[in-house]
Design a protein around this motif. Structure first.
Motif: not given
Length: 203
Positions: A143-171
């Protein structure tokens, strides 16, 4: 004994409310809640001081390029990559909020009404996956879209939930999901095959 006498006796035997004790319990409960809130706030500030070395986040560019994907929903927080309880609070990343998420040619726009917006350049995006928990927020499986990204030499996970959860797979498809895991025992089988080939060649 007459009914009137019995009724009078019952009235006299009723317990008198101890208002002093009740008020004491209420005051004690309020003080306890205030203490917990203060400790949480101090813990938040302490975590922010520990994370003060995280560089400022890039601002959204004036011309981010053509839109590839977009969604509206909720931002649930950011953690150190792979550690869903290690919340990042620096630069407002710990504030949960509504979100407008846009993937463009240049990167990821994160617009948060009531909280700080930020931008992740395309070169710093490391992938995405479906998950169920981040920063103390637990949802249903996937139920959560987690995007991993790098900043300042470290990696982070950010969690998002779309109002239409079916959109997550496209991301996940657009950002590149996690690599497929090797089947259990595959490495051992490959090593065994290689060993047999080497032995037969030696013969």
């Amino acid at each position: 004994m007459s009914p009137a006498t019995l009724l009078a006796g019952e009235r006299r035997s009723q317990e008198v409310t101890d208002w002093a004790a009740r008020v004491g319990w209420i005051v004690g409960l309020i003080l306890f809640v205030a203490l917990v809130y203060w400790l949480m706030r101090e813990g938040w500030k302490w975590r922010g001081q520990l994370q003060s070395g995280i560089p400022d986040l890039p601002a959204i560019p004036d011309d981010p390029g053509a839109e590839r994907l977009a969604l509206t929903g909720r931002y649930h927080g950011t953690t150190t990559a792979g550690q869903w309880l290690d919340r990042i609070v620096a630069h407002g990343l710990g504030v949960r909020s509504r979100v407008e998420l846009t993937l463009t040619e240049q990167g990821l726009e994160v617009v948060r009404p009531g909280a700080a917006d930020f931008f992740v350049p395309a070169a710093h995006l490391r992938g995405a996956r479906l998950d169920k928990a981040i920063a103390g927020k637990v949802l249903t499986e996937g139920g959560l879209l987690v995007i991993t990204w790098e900043h300042g030499g470290a990696e982070y996970d950010s969690g998002f939930r779309s109002d239409r959860a079916a959109e997550h797979t496209a991301w996940v498809a657009a950002l590149g999901g996690p690599p497929a895991e090797t089947a259990p025992g595959a490495d051992a089988a490959a090593a065994s095959t290689e060993e047999r080939t080497t032995t037969e060649g030696a013969r």
